[in-house]
Design an enzyme around this catalytic site. Sequence first.
Site, short mmCIF file in Angstrom:
data_model
loop_
_atom_site.label_atom_id
_atom_site.label_comp_id
_atom_site.label_asym_id
_atom_site.label_seq_id
_atom_site.Cartn_x
_atom_site.Cartn_y
_atom_site.Cartn_z
CG ASP A 483 42.09 20.09 40.84
OD1 ASP A 483 43.03 20.47 40.16
OD2 ASP A 483 42.13 19.97 42.08
C1 GLC Z 1 39.20 15.34 42.44
C2 GLC Z 1 38.25 16.16 43.25
C3 GLC Z 1 38.66 17.59 43.30
C4 GLC Z 1 40.07 17.66 43.74
C5 GLC Z 1 40.98 16.79 42.87
C6 GLC Z 1 42.38 16.81 43.39
O1 GLC Z 1 39.16 15.72 41.12
O2 GLC Z 1 36.95 16.10 42.75
O3 GLC Z 1 37.84 18.32 44.18
O4 GLC Z 1 40.51 18.98 43.69
O5 GLC Z 1 40.52 15.49 42.87
O6 GLC Z 1 43.26 16.06 42.68
C1 GLC Z 2 39.96 21.01 45.59
C2 GLC Z 2 41.43 21.23 45.34
C3 GLC Z 2 41.69 22.60 44.77
C4 GLC Z 2 40.80 22.85 43.60
C5 GLC Z 2 39.34 22.61 43.95
C6 GLC Z 2 38.42 22.74 42.78
O1 GLC Z 2 39.54 21.79 46.65
O2 GLC Z 2 42.19 21.06 46.52
O3 GLC Z 2 43.04 22.72 44.39
O4 GLC Z 2 40.99 24.15 43.18
O5 GLC Z 2 39.18 21.32 44.47
O6 GLC Z 2 38.59 21.72 41.86
#
Ligand code: GLC
Ligand code: GLC
Length: 808
Positions: A483
């Site tokens: 993400d």
């Molecule tokens: C933030 C977090 C990430 C998560 C994302 C969801 O970027 O660091 O872990 O998956 O939010 O929107």
């Molecule tokens: C968080 C989010 C997941 C994403 C991950 C890595 O766990 O829930 O959707 O893949 O962060 O960013």
Amino acid sequence: MRFGHFDDDAREYVITTPETPYPWINYLGTEKFFSLISHTAGGYCFYLDARMRRLTRYRYNNVPTDAGGRYFYINDGGDVWTPSWMPVKAELDRFECRHGLSYTVITGERNGLLAETLYFVPLGTDAEVHRVRLRNNGNGTRSLKLFSVAEFNLWNAWDDQTNYQRNLSVAEVEVDGSAIYHKSEYRERRNHYAVYAVNAPISGFDTDRETFFGLFNGWHEPQAVLKGACRNSVASGWYPIAAHQIDVELAPGEEKDLVFVLGYLENPKDDKWEAPGVINKAPAQTLLERFRTSEQVDEAMAELRRYWTDLLSRYTAQTGDPRVDRMVNIWNPYQCMATFNICRSASYFETGVGRGVGFRDSNQDLLGFVHLVPERARKRILDVAATQFPDGSAYHQYQPLTKRGNNDIGSGFNDDPLWLIESVDAYVRETGDLSILEEEVPFDNNPDHSGTLFEHLKRAFHHVLNNLGPHGLPLIGRADWNDCLNLNCFSETPGESFQTTENRTGRTAESVFIAGLFVHSAPGYIALAEAMGFDKEAEAARRAAAEMVQTVTEHGWDGEWFLRAYDYFGNKLGSEENQEGQIFIEPQGFCVMAGIGLEEGFAQKALDSVAARLDTDHGIVLHQPPFSRYYLEYGEISTYPPGYKENAGIFCHNNPWVMIAETRLGRGDRAFNYWKKIAPAFREDISEVHRLEPYVYAQMIAGKDAPLNGEAKNSWLSGTAAWNYVAIAHHILGVRPELDGLRVDPCLPGELTKLKITRICRGAEYRITIKNKGTGEIPHLKIDGKSIESTLVPYATPGSTVAVEVEM
Ligand code: GLC
Ligand code: GLC
């Protein structure tokens, strides 16, 4: 250092001191009503949606961290204490918290008075039951006062924390005998209310927070408890609570049970009132009748235990190592069910008001729970698929109550659609139910525009092909699995969302990870297409996957490992050429899982590079070297200090990809060693470092570049649960359903020599015994005594039992 121990027979984790390194929580509820409860009774509950239907209030960012819950206070002749230790923190002669499967028992003893509280949400019930058992272990008769308290939330948890100018004037309650009703906004558009009741006469109550606590007092010193008397306040506006006072006499050795019920009720819109202004309490009375006695509570608990015994019987292993067994048989599937129920909504790291149900997240979670609740998994797939757009892309999230795509985050995460193929494939392999592919499912929840589920998969698959970049690799969009790798977002504004800001929408940034995921999902997609008789589509998909393999080999290989991406400028990321972010875990895991480079030796090279550059004592870090400064062109990944989260933290979610990849190379020892580093039961002994629950995975463990290396954050709600389950149960222990049979193909470490695995699949039971001589050769199988030439055990007729012997 430990703060408790596993009780495997009881399927409980037993916490023996209240002063754990962090609140260690559990979830109650299996259907619609859910609760979070910490080992000191903190937490809250909600009906279906932690944001829209929150029953009790909880304050995140609190001091101390975990203040607020459903507490019981005792005033024993002037000695005031709480059996859950918090919030009064009076010293206890004994403390124990047993977190079990959907229940928690907290016991405190002081001066010969024992209070044991069982908390659970019975099956088929939209309520928490709290049974308080008081026992006088002392010599004299005691007269004590027991107080309960729950603080009501004004239903919408977001509004509850932001809209005080309105909210402080809307609260309404009713008191009827020992039942306290919360009915704020019931006079207008709400048809639901809450009740907190006890099965005994009360000697007092309070429903106004200030009256009970005192304006200047906290949870640890409620005025009513200190004085030994409630004041029968009836809240009008301000802060509604429910507190009961019960006077209890106990002879020496005497024990008394009290049953409290905290529940959610709904009325039909045209049958809301019993009399003008008086709510229709019929549904509440029905609820309370079910928990009038302690025996009824015992029955409901027995039913809950049977529910879990049945679920967990579908895959059980005896491996000779109790730590492996307790993860595989109890805690990992249990956590998978938590992700099924709660997705990413409510935990001690997720506030329940932010994220809803994620498209990518749910589809991956399903891999871990599909064998436990296949019928419910089917429904989940259809709900999730209905949030897909006609072009194959998907809303990133949807709200559980409305099941509508959530516009706040929108779409454009280009890995999202492929996870639907992975989940449907897993569902069909588990159940054999091809009819799901023919279900009509709307696009974007629009009933006028729908297609079969297979059509949804097809659009998902082709969405990737329709969005290729200059090298022929998939465009990344806003982000892929990671993400925080935001290659089209050049954000210079503080606070701006990296996930929704897209100000460089050029079609250049490409993801090698999505390429790996695409190739990985192809065989499943092709098999489903063939099963549907769509041979042309299957053929086209086969060609497309082969081309993608070719593209990755040409443009996605860096020499010693797979590249991560091409950025907006077309520059490499995850390459020796980079100063920081030279090698990333995700493409190594997924490309090898997909079988890319197995023959050419790329696969082995890539995994050896992981071992050399990313492996650490606490697990595999996400990339190396970490980003030491903010990179405008990479986005959120470079915002975290080195070693945290996506900036080179240990993401327990993608470690299992490498484990599974290692099993593709037949390296069971390596796979198992990676698993042991992050599996919570193996980290129990370093709980003071790890800090979070030793019975469930955390999303992240701080990486080697962080000062607090080894410390976990964000436990419970993470794709980590499903993927670690898949790694250990399906690939290391090696038992997994395929379309035509149960694959039994273990890839074991030398240390596991004799195993028994029982798997119930498609109605038949497979009793598998494994002798591992550690020769590294391909497993040899006998079915009911007869040798077979492969590792695929054909499905047996439902009701039958099959003996499978494996020698390796
Ligand atoms: C933030 C977090 C990430 C998560 C994302 C969801 O970027 O660091 O872990 O998956 O939010 O929107
Ligand atoms: C968080 C989010 C997941 C994403 C991950 C890595 O766990 O829930 O959707 O893949 O962060 O960013």
